[in-house]
Design an enzyme around this catalytic site. Structure first.
Site, PDB file in Angstrom:
ATOM      1  N   ASP A  13      21.677 -42.115  19.653  1.00 19.34           N
ATOM      2  CA  ASP A  13      22.565 -43.255  19.468  1.00 19.34           C
ATOM      3  C   ASP A  13      23.403 -43.492  20.724  1.00 19.34           C
ATOM      4  OD1 ASP A  13      24.373 -45.178  18.531  1.00 19.34           O
ATOM      5  OD2 ASP A  13      24.569 -44.223  16.574  1.00 19.34           O
ATOM      6  N   HIS A  15      25.877 -46.061  20.897  1.00 16.28           N
ATOM      7  CA  HIS A  15      27.011 -46.927  20.564  1.00 16.28           C
ATOM      8  C   HIS A  15      28.313 -46.268  21.012  1.00 16.28           C
ATOM      9  CE1 HIS A  15      23.944 -48.508  17.783  1.00 16.28           C
ATOM     10  NE2 HIS A  15      24.579 -49.657  17.966  1.00 16.28           N
TER      11      HIS A  15
END
Length: 150
Positions: A13, A15
């Site tokens: 991930d 983000h």
């Protein structure tokens, strides 16, 4: 004495916005924050917690694969002598997550002390940390809500 919190986004991930906001809010609340950044592996979380004497480890995941990314996480912490470290996870933890209560239970069973959805405000996580780490409120903190209601 400030409490040390390890913060990062697990797995593949990338983000970063959420942990950046959380980092700033935690620092403003008096925590010593070590932000491991994005695409952080389980061993990196464990090493960060060991190296910095962490009181808590906060794992973020927004791409929906947190269950796969955190399998065995608490076993690794225990093997490293960190079995008593407070652990939180938050974000969009499961693809197609409809019932967050079910998702929360899954991660609680995996060993996380608290599980938050992607809509959680930083103040809620901070209040939970203060409670779980038994950080006493200062007089200023205790007076703040009273002034807000006037």
């Amino acid at each position: 004495m400030p409490r040390t919190v390890i913060l990062g986004v697990i797995g593949s991930d990338a983000h970063v916005v959420g942990i950046t906001i959380l980092e700033q809010a935690l620092e403003a609340a008096g925590f010593d924050v070590v932000n491991l950044g994005v695409q952080t592996s389980q061993p990196e979380f464990v090493a960060g917690a060991q190296d910095h004497g962490a009181d808590a480890v906060l794992v973020s995941s927004l791409y929906g694969h947190a269950e796969q990314d955190t399998r065995g996480f608490h076993h690794r912490l225990t093997q490293a002598g960190l079995g008593d470290v407070t652990t939180y996870i938050g974000g969009n933890l499961a693809v197609g997550q409809d019932d967050f209560a079910e998702t929360r239970e899954t991660f609680r069973e995996m060993g996380f002390d608290r599980v938050f959805d992607a809509e959680t405000e930083p103040e809620e996580a901070i209040a939970a940390l203060q409670q779980d780490l038994e950080i006493p409120l200062t007089e200023t903190d205790a007076e703040e809500p009273a002034r807000a209601t006037l």
